[in-house]
Design a protein around this motif. Structure first.
Motif, mmCIF file in Angstrom:
data_model
loop_
_atom_site.group_PDB
_atom_site.id
_atom_site.type_symbol
_atom_site.label_atom_id
_atom_site.label_comp_id
_atom_site.label_asym_id
_atom_site.label_seq_id
_atom_site.Cartn_x
_atom_site.Cartn_y
_atom_site.Cartn_z
ATOM 1 N N GLY A 102 0.807 -1.214 0.000
ATOM 2 C CA GLY A 102 0.000 0.000 0.000
ATOM 3 C C GLY A 102 0.840 1.263 0.000
ATOM 4 N N VAL A 103 1.910 1.258 0.776
ATOM 5 C CA VAL A 103 2.821 2.412 0.799
ATOM 6 C C VAL A 103 3.465 2.586 -0.576
ATOM 7 C CG1 VAL A 103 4.979 3.310 1.765
ATOM 8 C CG2 VAL A 103 3.251 2.343 3.285
ATOM 9 N N ALA A 104 3.892 1.494 -1.190
ATOM 10 C CA ALA A 104 4.516 1.572 -2.515
ATOM 11 C C ALA A 104 3.533 2.118 -3.550
ATOM 12 C CB ALA A 104 5.030 0.194 -2.934
ATOM 13 N N ILE A 105 2.299 1.648 -3.518
ATOM 14 C CA ILE A 105 1.291 2.130 -4.468
ATOM 15 C C ILE A 105 0.987 3.607 -4.226
ATOM 16 C CG2 ILE A 105 -1.143 1.904 -5.127
ATOM 17 C CD1 ILE A 105 -0.754 -1.167 -4.574
ATOM 18 N N THR A 106 0.899 4.006 -2.968
ATOM 19 C CA THR A 106 0.647 5.411 -2.643
ATOM 20 C C THR A 106 1.782 6.287 -3.140
ATOM 21 O OG1 THR A 106 -0.628 4.770 -0.702
ATOM 22 C CG2 THR A 106 0.221 7.026 -0.746
ATOM 23 N N VAL A 112 3.081 10.130 -9.885
ATOM 24 C CA VAL A 112 2.259 10.527 -11.034
ATOM 25 C C VAL A 112 1.799 11.973 -10.885
ATOM 26 C CG1 VAL A 112 0.073 10.111 -12.223
ATOM 27 C CG2 VAL A 112 1.521 8.183 -11.595
ATOM 28 N N VAL A 113 1.340 12.331 -9.695
ATOM 29 C CA VAL A 113 0.893 13.706 -9.447
ATOM 30 C C VAL A 113 2.054 14.679 -9.612
ATOM 31 C CG1 VAL A 113 0.020 15.286 -7.661
ATOM 32 C CG2 VAL A 113 -1.039 13.038 -7.981
ATOM 33 N N SER A 114 3.229 14.310 -9.132
ATOM 34 C CA SER A 114 4.369 15.226 -9.247
ATOM 35 C C SER A 114 4.811 15.385 -10.705
ATOM 36 C CB SER A 114 5.527 14.776 -8.366
ATOM 37 O OG SER A 114 6.084 13.584 -8.839
ATOM 38 N N ILE A 132 11.362 14.648 -14.375
ATOM 39 C CA ILE A 132 10.384 13.656 -14.841
ATOM 40 C C ILE A 132 11.020 12.273 -14.879
ATOM 41 C CG2 ILE A 132 9.054 12.903 -16.858
ATOM 42 C CD1 ILE A 132 8.456 15.903 -17.380
ATOM 43 N N PHE A 133 12.223 12.183 -15.425
ATOM 44 C CA PHE A 133 12.887 10.873 -15.504
ATOM 45 C C PHE A 133 13.164 10.295 -14.120
ATOM 46 C CE2 PHE A 133 14.645 11.903 -19.946
ATOM 47 C CZ PHE A 133 13.585 11.260 -20.549
ATOM 48 N N LEU A 134 13.590 11.145 -13.191
ATOM 49 C CA LEU A 134 13.835 10.666 -11.829
ATOM 50 C C LEU A 134 12.551 10.130 -11.201
ATOM 51 C CD1 LEU A 134 16.281 13.288 -10.302
ATOM 52 C CD2 LEU A 134 16.646 10.830 -10.507
ATOM 53 N N ARG A 135 11.464 10.843 -11.389
ATOM 54 C CA ARG A 135 10.199 10.399 -10.810
ATOM 55 C C ARG A 135 9.668 9.148 -11.511
ATOM 56 N NH1 ARG A 135 11.447 15.297 -9.770
ATOM 57 N NH2 ARG A 135 10.732 16.367 -7.889
ATOM 58 N N LEU A 136 9.902 9.026 -12.824
ATOM 59 C CA LEU A 136 9.532 7.794 -13.522
ATOM 60 C C LEU A 136 10.324 6.606 -12.974
ATOM 61 C CD1 LEU A 136 9.205 8.960 -17.242
ATOM 62 C CD2 LEU A 136 7.391 8.089 -15.763
ATOM 63 N N GLY A 137 11.587 6.834 -12.665
ATOM 64 C CA GLY A 137 12.389 5.781 -12.037
ATOM 65 C C GLY A 137 11.831 5.386 -10.686
ATOM 66 N N GLY A 138 11.401 6.375 -9.908
ATOM 67 C CA GLY A 138 10.785 6.090 -8.615
ATOM 68 C C GLY A 138 9.474 5.337 -8.753
ATOM 69 N N ILE A 139 8.673 5.713 -9.750
ATOM 70 C CA ILE A 139 7.409 5.012 -9.987
ATOM 71 C C ILE A 139 7.681 3.564 -10.362
ATOM 72 C CG2 ILE A 139 5.429 4.862 -11.550
ATOM 73 C CD1 ILE A 139 5.454 7.953 -11.626
#
Length: 157
Positions: A102-106, A112-114, A132-139
């Protein structure tokens, strides 16, 4: 070697200790999440961005892969322990596994919002593509951790 057999009591003790270790390992990500939420609460109006833009930016630091990695040990311990327990998984272990997922999905949703916040900025900057690329890596990392937990949960039921 005599005396090293894995008795049901010894197996239960190992599973219990691994479950406790998983909960302790989850303390790091929960503490970091609480720290970031407290930082979000302290954001005030800035001349260069609205309060909500700033809050999303501060919260999005959770999604940077180096920050998200703190969730991986808890996910792996929970998943491996669940696989070892099989159908004998206790409620504390099942709760741990599902909470980590649940934490990972949140966190993936925060990512996505960022990204949307970056894309919808009035004045995009040259470093926006890096963010964007950094956040895509995190997602991707969050989705992988959630998938590991989901797979372990499905195999144990």
């Amino acid at each position: 070697m005599p005396g090293t057999e894995l008795t049901p009591e010894h197996r239960a003790g190992i599973l219990r200790n691994l479950t406790v270790a998983g909960w302790l390992l989850l303390g790091g990500p929960i503490g970091f999440l609480a720290f970031q939420i407290e930082r979000v609460r302290g954001v005030t109006e800035q001349p260069f961005a609205s309060v909500w833009d700033q809050r999303i930016e501060v919260l999005s630091f959770l999604m940077l892969p180096p920050n998200l990695v703190v969730l991986a040990p808890a996910a792996f311990v929970a998943a491996v322990t669940t696989w070892l327990a099989g159908r004998d998984a206790e409620i504390w272990l099942t709760t741990l596994l599902r909470l980590v997922a649940g934490v990972a999905i949140t966190l993936a949703a925060v990512g996505v919002v960022s990204i949307l916040s970056i894309v919808l900025r009035d004045e995009p900057g040259p470093s926006d593509i890096d963010g964007i690329f950094l956040r895509l890596g995190g997602i991707a990392l969050a989705a992988g951790l959630a998938l590991i937990c989901h797979t372990a949960d499905r195999l144990s039921t």
